[in-house]
Design a protein around this motif. Structure first.
Motif, PDB file in Angstrom:
ATOM      1  N   HIS A  28       3.464   0.422 -12.621  1.00  0.00           N
ATOM      2  CA  HIS A  28       2.986   0.754 -11.277  1.00  0.00           C
ATOM      3  C   HIS A  28       1.475   0.928 -11.354  1.00  0.00           C
ATOM      4  O   HIS A  28       0.978   1.854 -11.986  1.00  0.00           O
ATOM      5  CB  HIS A  28       3.654   2.033 -10.758  1.00  0.00           C
ATOM      6  N   LYS A  48       0.861  -1.181   0.000  1.00  0.00           N
ATOM      7  CA  LYS A  48       0.000   0.000   0.000  1.00  0.00           C
ATOM      8  C   LYS A  48       0.903   1.238   0.000  1.00  0.00           C
ATOM      9  O   LYS A  48       1.728   1.420   0.883  1.00  0.00           O
ATOM     10  CB  LYS A  48      -0.903   0.014   1.232  1.00  0.00           C
ATOM     11  N   TRP A  49       0.737   2.070  -1.017  1.00  0.00           N
ATOM     12  CA  TRP A  49       1.467   3.336  -1.099  1.00  0.00           C
ATOM     13  C   TRP A  49       0.465   4.477  -1.128  1.00  0.00           C
ATOM     14  O   TRP A  49      -0.527   4.426  -1.889  1.00  0.00           O
ATOM     15  CB  TRP A  49       2.332   3.394  -2.363  1.00  0.00           C
ATOM     16  N   LEU A  94      -3.220   3.570  -0.930  1.00  0.00           N
ATOM     17  CA  LEU A  94      -3.840   2.792  -2.002  1.00  0.00           C
ATOM     18  C   LEU A  94      -3.039   1.518  -2.235  1.00  0.00           C
ATOM     19  O   LEU A  94      -1.807   1.559  -2.395  1.00  0.00           O
ATOM     20  CB  LEU A  94      -3.893   3.591  -3.308  1.00  0.00           C
ATOM     21  N   TRP A  95      -3.719   0.379  -2.284  1.00  0.00           N
ATOM     22  CA  TRP A  95      -3.051  -0.877  -2.591  1.00  0.00           C
ATOM     23  C   TRP A  95      -2.644  -0.917  -4.064  1.00  0.00           C
ATOM     24  O   TRP A  95      -3.325  -0.369  -4.929  1.00  0.00           O
ATOM     25  CB  TRP A  95      -3.972  -2.051  -2.286  1.00  0.00           C
ATOM     26  N   GLY A  96      -1.535  -1.589  -4.325  1.00  0.00           N
ATOM     27  CA  GLY A  96      -1.091  -1.700  -5.704  1.00  0.00           C
ATOM     28  C   GLY A  96       0.126  -2.583  -5.831  1.00  0.00           C
ATOM     29  O   GLY A  96       0.499  -3.309  -4.916  1.00  0.00           O
ATOM     30  N   GLN A 120      -2.219   0.981  -9.094  1.00  0.00           N
ATOM     31  CA  GLN A 120      -2.847   1.106  -7.790  1.00  0.00           C
ATOM     32  C   GLN A 120      -4.346   1.226  -7.944  1.00  0.00           C
ATOM     33  O   GLN A 120      -4.854   1.655  -8.990  1.00  0.00           O
ATOM     34  CB  GLN A 120      -2.316   2.346  -7.041  1.00  0.00           C
TER      35      GLN A 120
END
Length: 421
Positions: free
Chosen positions: A337, A318-319, A322-324, A339
């Motif tokens: 990348h 999670k960044w 937001l998960w991704g 998300q």
């Protein structure tokens, strides 16, 4: 797929095991309504085909907040009870959500299955390895749906990441790393104290060994006491280990090695604040790193997974809330990348659909058990200071009697003591 993993209810097509028609609403009881239980109460309240009929908790003080969640969602007030057996005896209840402390997870789930209830069970599914197998056996003999609370299994963006890894685009994958690196609180030292008037403490203790009431062994801080919790390996580590294991395509290890200790905090916590454990499988390895005194995380995130292939690497985390996932090529360059929002809703929805269809849920209990075995082995390695060998056929640690004792626990004589211990 191993024989014992295959869900009997699916094989037999047991659509008739539930008394109500598949089109009916599912009547749910939530057991343990502080923290995760309150969040899951809200999750089920959002679903038009679910009714939250009971809230169960032994601390009257935490119930109003859960009631407010249902009121805000426009739902009718549920029954409120302290004794979960009232729910198990109520034939109108189809499913239960278990969000109690860890030491209650397996006993409550086993009783629920034996009472004919489907179960949404928070992670870790058990306080020890033996209990985890007992839940699987209870689910099989009662032909119940049991969903483990590792939500990544239903999170679409994570499923995309796993598909990417399994597609072979990063080459041959033989190793993954899971990390739980975040700052937890120093809980200090507290003396034992009288039980609050609003708390049924004897029931809270349940099948565990009796201990005097202490705020540092009660709400949330029970995580850090071996009598009730599994430390952060079982708390947050279960999520990251589950994703790493999923990405590797492995079940349980043959060996676990490493070390762990309480190095940073000088407080009432018993469980390790630092662990470095490695799990070995035929041709593959998984590393787990835990540091709960870290304010700066790793790879720009607190908790995550890195999956290493011969031609690239994938990180799942999670960044910025937001998960991704991120994909790096063979030169270490970020090439992808993705998300997306998404937390519990899909996992709760998956469980509800499986209650009605009798299909295996995304985090079916054997999947959850296999991941949680790693959490327990990490703790065993930390507590003994030794590498251990694991026998998957018998769910046991071999060649080390001291370590083997930690795969089970001693129960007090209580109505919740699990069958088969």
């Amino acid at each position: 797929m191993k024989r014992r993993y295959f869900l009997p209810a699916v094989a037999a097509g047991l659509n008739a095991v539930r008394s109500a028609a598949a089109s009916d609403r599912v009547n749910v009881a939530v057991i343990g309504v502080r923290g995760r239980g309150r969040a899951l109460t809200g999750g089920f309240a959002k679903l038009a085909d679910a009714n939250v009929e009971y809230l169960v908790d032994v601390d009257d003080r935490v119930v109003p907040a859960a009631l407010a969640v249902l009121e805000k969602a426009g739902r009718k007030p549920p029954k409120v009870v302290r004794d979960m057996r009232r729910v198990f005896d109520d034939k109108s209840i189809d499913a239960v959500v278990i969000a109690t402390p860890d030491h209650w997870h397996a006993p409550a789930a086993i009783m629920a299955c034996d009472a004919g209830k489907d179960v949404y069970l928070e992670k870790p599914c058990s306080h020890n390895i033996r209990e985890g197998r007992l839940i699987v056996e209870a689910a099989r003999r009662s032909q119940r749906i049991v969903q483990h609370g590792t939500q990544a299994r239903s999170r679409e963006i994570t499923r995309q990441a796993i598909d990417y890894i399994h597609s072979g685009k990063i080459g041959k994958v033989v190793m993954a790393k899971a990390w739980d690196v975040q700052r937890r609180a120093d809980i200090g030292h507290k003396n034992d104290s009288p039980v609050p008037a609003e708390v049924d403490y004897d029931t809270w203790i349940g099948p565990a060994q009796p201990m005097p009431f202490n705020e540092n062994r009660f709400h949330y801080t029970w995580h850090w006491n071996w009598n009730f919790g599994t430390g952060d390996a079982g708390n947050d580590g279960a999520h990251q280990i589950d994703m790493a294991r999923w990405a590797l395509g492995v079940e349980v290890p043959t060996e676990a090695a490493g070390m762990g200790a309480k190095l940073f905090f000088e407080d009432d916590q018993q469980t390790p604040d630092t662990i470095n454990a490695t799990f070995r499988y035929p041709g593959k390895m998984l590393m787990f790193e835990l540091r709960i005194w870290n304010p700066y995380g790793m790879e720009a995130t607190e908790n995550g997974v890195a999956v290493y292939g011969g031609d690239g690497m994938v990180q799942i985390a999670k960044w910025d809330r937001l998960w991704g996932y991120k994909v790096f090529d063979e030169k270490g360059k970020l090439v992808k990348h993705e998300q997306s929002p998404g937390e519990d809703e899909a996992h709760v929805r998956n469980f509800l659909e499986c209650v009605k269809s009798r299909k295996a849920p995304n985090a079916e209990i054997e999947i959850g058990f296999q991941s949680v075995v790693h959490c327990h082995l990490a703790n065993i390695v930390a507590r003994t200071g030794r590498a251990v060998r694991y026998d998957a056929k018998n769910d046991s640690v071999t060649g080390d009697p001291e370590a083997a004792k930690l795969t089970r626990r001693t129960y007090r004589d209580h109505w919740s003591k699990p069958r088969g211990v």
